[in-house]
Design an enzyme around this catalytic site. Structure first.
Site, PDB file in Angstrom:
ATOM      1  N   LEU A 162       0.828  -1.213   0.000  1.00 11.57           N
ATOM      2  CA  LEU A 162       0.000   0.000   0.000  1.00 11.57           C
ATOM      3  C   LEU A 162       0.862   1.263   0.000  1.00 11.57           C
ATOM      4  O   LEU A 162       0.978   1.944   1.004  1.00 11.57           O
ATOM      5  CB  LEU A 162      -0.925   0.009   1.219  1.00 11.57           C
ATOM      6  N   HIS A 163       1.430   1.581  -1.141  1.00  9.58           N
ATOM      7  CA  HIS A 163       2.159   2.852  -1.239  1.00  9.58           C
ATOM      8  C   HIS A 163       1.160   3.939  -1.610  1.00  9.58           C
ATOM      9  O   HIS A 163      -0.047   3.727  -1.541  1.00  9.58           O
ATOM     10  CB  HIS A 163       3.330   2.744  -2.222  1.00  9.58           C
TER      11      HIS A 163
END
Lengths: 87, 328
Positions: A14-15
């Site tokens: 989850l960037h």
């Protein structure tokens, strides 16, 4: 309250972009939405919170929502995360 | 685009270009239609194929010396061909002069010849600047232009959304006003220069108060005549189901007169201090200008953290694996 456990399924975790996608989707719903990971619980409608989770590929997240459309919210977000954000 | 006549050029720039008219006064009524000039060396040598007659023709020392080296008959012949192309005017630099027979010929063709005391290089750079300014693309839009930390910020948005009030707040915080309500924009060398669309001072309408004079109220240091526009901030009413920029990784741009400017769509709602956000946006833009992008930096840090976690997990997995002991 509705809860569901999901596994992060995209390569880079989850960037910023996936996090933004989650928040953007979540804010369309009226329910309160939280994401929990290893005992850390953040507001799923706060981009900084979601990014700070730094959830990598394979991380297990617990999604929880409460409100009138909680069911739909969880369904949509879970599908998004497990589907690897369409990649 | 404005229209320019030779006469207007002469009146505007007589002093700056150190010009004097060599030919008869009635020769200066031609129109100038392009912002470019030409050094007609080859045309004078008789090669008129790729010649651009619609441009101002500048004779430097090379042209003058070349013409002087010719027999008078040949020289007049060449100039006759040259003048036939209907050029707007000729400017001779360095205060050089041509024989009187050339003047008579130019009078016959109704083409103005000026003499300038400037050196060729000076003359060319001055003429270039002047013509670019005159022929710059321009438009006037409904907006407010302020200078925030040295950055020109164009504030746009629907009437009544609070552009002037935002500008006023910025002025009282020490920034300066370029213009309110009507902004004239011009493309100069691919930079957008903005100034007030009205020439009579820095007045502003504040709803509920009326018209105020910013220069008189806050002093001369809080107003500017013109400013390069660096970014645009569009104020818009907060809407429930609209998506706004959350991270800032992908920049939005808007095009004005062929130049791309960064734009921020700023949702406003009661209780939001818009001018502080404008200041922050300006500072963030300045940081980007010197090579620091906070959104990129933050994203990189998140990526690093995610990578660490992944590695950690791999290490744990191999330690837990009973078969691991046999492999190298």
């Amino acid at each position: 309250m509705i809860q569901k456990t999901v596994t992060v399924n995209n390569e880079h975790g989850l960037h910023a972009r996936p996090a933004a996608l989650i928040v953007r989707t979540a804010t369309k719903f009226r329910s309160d939405f939280f994401i929990e990971r290893d005992g850390v619980k953040v507001n799923g409608k706060s981009i900084m919170g979601v990014m700070m989770l730094a959830a990598e590929n394979g991380a297990v997240l617990t999604l929880s929502a409460e409100g009138v459309d909680a069911e739909y919210l969880i369904e949509e977000i879970a599908a998004m995360i497990e589907g690897g954000f369409g990649t | 685009m404005r229209e320019l006549t030779v006469k207007q050029l002469f009146e505007d720039k007589r002093k700056d270009f150190a010009l004097s008219l060599v030919t008869e006064p009635q020769t200066i009524n031609k129109k100038i239609v392009t912002p470019y000039f030409n050094r007609p060396g080859l045309a004078l040598a008789g090669w008129l194929e790729v010649f651009t007659p619609e441009r101002i023709q500048i004779f430097g020392e090379a042209e003058v010396r070349y013409l002087q080296s010719l027999k008078e008959q040949t020289m007049l012949e060449r100039l006759r061909e040259f003048f036939k192309m209907d050029i707007p005017c000729v400017i001779i630099s360095k205060g050089l002069s041509l024989p009187p027979s050339v003047e008579y010929l130019a009078n016959d063709f109704n083409i103005a010849i000026f003499s300038s005391r400037l050196s060729t290089v000076q003359l060319i750079s001055q003429i270039n600047r002047y013509l670019m300014d005159v022929f710059a693309l321009e438009k006037t839009i409904h907006a407010t232009l302020v200078d925030v930390f040295g950055l020109g910020i164009l504030i746009t948005g629907k009437s009544g959304i609070g552009k002037s009030e935002c500008a006023l707040d910025l002025i009282s915080r020490g920034h300066s006003l370029v213009g309110d309500d009507m902004i004239n924009m011009r493309n100069l060398n691919d930079k957008i220069i903005g100034r007030s669309g009205r020439e009579f001072g820095h007045f502003m309408e504040i709803r509920g108060v009326g018209v105020v004079n910013v220069e008189k109220m806050f002093g001369i240091e809080r107003v500017r005549h013109e400013k390069t526009i660096d970014m645009q901030i569009e104020l818009m009413p907060w809407q429930e189901n609209t998506e706004y920029e959350r991270i800032g990784l992908k920049g939005n741009y808007v095009e004005h007169l062929g130049v791309k400017l960064p734009i921020i769509y700023l949702p406003i709602s009661p209780g939001k201090n818009v001018s502080v956000i404008v200041e922050v946006a300006a500072m963030n833009q300045i940081l980007k200008g010197v090579g620091y992008d906070a959104a990129e930096d933050f994203n990189r840090k998140i990526h690093e953290e995610i990578r660490k976690q992944t590695l950690f997990k791999k290490v744990q997995a191999t330690e837990d694996d009973p078969k691991n002991g046999n492999s190298k």
